[in-house]
Write an enzyme that holds these catalytic residues in place. Structure first.
Site, PDB file in Angstrom:
ATOM      1  N   HIS A 105       0.854  -1.186   0.000  1.00 30.73           N
ATOM      2  CA  HIS A 105       0.000   0.000   0.000  1.00 30.73           C
ATOM      3  C   HIS A 105       0.895   1.242   0.000  1.00 30.73           C
ATOM      4  O   HIS A 105       1.954   1.248   0.617  1.00 30.73           O
ATOM      5  CB  HIS A 105      -0.906  -0.017   1.234  1.00 30.73           C
ATOM      6  CG  HIS A 105      -1.961   1.043   1.184  1.00 30.73           C
ATOM      7  ND1 HIS A 105      -1.689   2.368   1.455  1.00 30.73           N
ATOM      8  CD2 HIS A 105      -3.281   0.993   0.858  1.00 30.73           C
ATOM      9  CE1 HIS A 105      -2.806   3.067   1.305  1.00 30.73           C
ATOM     10  NE2 HIS A 105      -3.783   2.255   0.947  1.00 30.73           N
ATOM     11  N   GLU A 120       0.751   3.874   1.588  1.00 37.18           N
ATOM     12  CA  GLU A 120       1.088   4.386   2.930  1.00 37.18           C
ATOM     13  C   GLU A 120       2.230   3.581   3.538  1.00 37.18           C
ATOM     14  O   GLU A 120       3.024   4.110   4.307  1.00 37.18           O
ATOM     15  CB  GLU A 120      -0.171   4.383   3.811  1.00 37.18           C
ATOM     16  CG  GLU A 120      -1.123   5.501   3.389  1.00 37.18           C
ATOM     17  CD  GLU A 120      -2.584   5.250   3.645  1.00 37.18           C
ATOM     18  OE1 GLU A 120      -2.929   4.335   4.419  1.00 37.18           O
ATOM     19  OE2 GLU A 120      -3.413   5.976   3.041  1.00 37.18           O
ATOM     20  N   GLY A 150      -8.005   9.071  -0.051  1.00 38.28           N
ATOM     21  CA  GLY A 150      -8.455   9.909   1.054  1.00 38.28           C
ATOM     22  C   GLY A 150      -8.677  11.368   0.687  1.00 38.28           C
ATOM     23  O   GLY A 150      -8.838  12.216   1.560  1.00 38.28           O
ATOM     24  N   SER A 180     -10.672   6.903  -2.880  1.00 38.11           N
ATOM     25  CA  SER A 180     -11.919   7.677  -2.786  1.00 38.11           C
ATOM     26  C   SER A 180     -13.115   6.993  -3.440  1.00 38.11           C
ATOM     27  O   SER A 180     -13.968   7.659  -4.035  1.00 38.11           O
ATOM     28  CB  SER A 180     -11.722   9.096  -3.361  1.00 38.11           C
ATOM     29  OG  SER A 180     -10.784   9.807  -2.580  1.00 38.11           O
TER      30      SER A 180
HETATM   31  P1  PGA Z   1      -9.750   5.832   0.515  1.00 32.58           P
HETATM   32  O1  PGA Z   1      -8.492   4.844   0.712  1.00 32.58           O
HETATM   33  O2  PGA Z   1     -10.895   5.005   0.004  1.00 32.58           O
HETATM   34  O3  PGA Z   1      -9.987   6.411   1.869  1.00 32.58           O
HETATM   35  O4  PGA Z   1      -9.329   6.862  -0.509  1.00 32.58           O
HETATM   36  C1  PGA Z   1      -8.251   3.795  -0.194  1.00 32.58           C
HETATM   37  C2  PGA Z   1      -7.015   3.019   0.229  1.00 32.58           C
HETATM   38  O5  PGA Z   1      -6.032   3.646   0.658  1.00 32.58           O
HETATM   39  O6  PGA Z   1      -6.999   1.783   0.150  1.00 32.58           O
END
Ligand code: PGA
Length: 249
Positions: free
Chosen positions: A96, A98, A172, A211
């Site tokens: 991911h 992140e 996000g 999103s």
């Molecule tokens: P989000 O995150 O739907 O809040 O944009 C998606 C993700 O990071 O898997």
């Protein structure tokens, strides 16, 4: 979506959720009857065991959000794929953005983690996606192709790999690419998977993430080569997650 690829709607809870969130999970599990999509929730590590026990016998699967490449050993704070499996997870999100950004994970470590997932019998959901700078430079498909080439080990098949395309700038933020842009990148992913894995590529599911909400899910899920969604924020609310799962045609 084609008949050979059953849609998957996966919720990524990220670092959200205490034990009290079980009620949200139960609402999701109770609302899935009759849906055509496969569904999965990936809660934080602390909730995997309890959640897996809770959804046993329902259609809802439980997954992890990361794992260490090794089976066990001196790696303070880490969790192995075998531990996830032992706790009741059947899949794991890997690479991911992140993790790639917060923990400096590159394609090589993601690839090692995919092998760990396979070793433990987990389904890896390998995330790829471009930055806004890369998108604006017209490099999205090239970046994502390179990530798939370098993050996915040899030996991928229709049943042991899921890829998730998550443009970093869409995560996000409430912003999403156009469905044409999504189709282009998903097509590029299918192409590189085909180059590497031949006919198996036609069965490998490619999720869109970033999103995804109840009001845009139907359009995104109807896009060529989109075989489901990886949902962050909207997966924390049972009603929103169920609405997205219901948007699968
Ligand atoms: P989000 O995150 O739907 O809040 O944009 C998606 C993700 O990071 O898997």
């Amino acid at each position: 979506m084609t008949a050979e690829r059953r849609p998957l709607i996966a919720g990524n809870w990220k670092m959200n959720g205490l034990r009290a969130a079980k009620s949200e999970l139960r609402t999701v599990a109770a609302g899935l009857a009759g849906l055509s999509a496969e569904t999965m929730i990936c809660p934080p590590f602390t909730l995997i065991g309890a959640f897996a026990a809770d959804v046993a016998g329902t259609q809802l699967m439980i997954g992890g959000q990361d794992c260490h490449p090794a089976e066990s050993g001196a790696h303070t704070g880490d969790i192995s794929a075998e531990m996830l499996r032992d706790a009741g997870a059947v899949a794991v999100i890997l690479g991911h953005s992140e993790r790639r950004i917060d923990h400096q994970e590159g394609d090589a470590i993601v690839k090692a983690k995919v092998k760990a997932a396979w070793r433990a019998g987990l389904l890896p959901v390998v995330c790829v996606g471009e930055t806004l700078v890369e998108r604006d430079a017209g490099e999205a498909a090239a970046v994502v192709t390179r990530q798939v080439r370098q993050s996915v080990p040899d030996g991928a098949t229709a049943v042991n790999l899921v890829v998730a395309y998550e443009p970093i700038w869409a995560i996000g933020t409430g912003r999403t690419p156009t469905t044409d842009d999504v189709a282009e990148v998903h097509g590029a992913i299918r192409h590189i998977l085909g180059e590497r894995f031949g006919a198996e590529a036609n069965g490998i599911r490619i999720l869109y993430g970033g999103s995804v909400k109840p009001d845009n899910a139907a359009a995104l899920l109807a896009t060529a080569d989109v075989d489901g969604a990886l949902v962050g924020g909207a997966s924390l609310k049972a009603a929103d997650f169920l609405a997205i799962a219901r948007a699968v045609g």
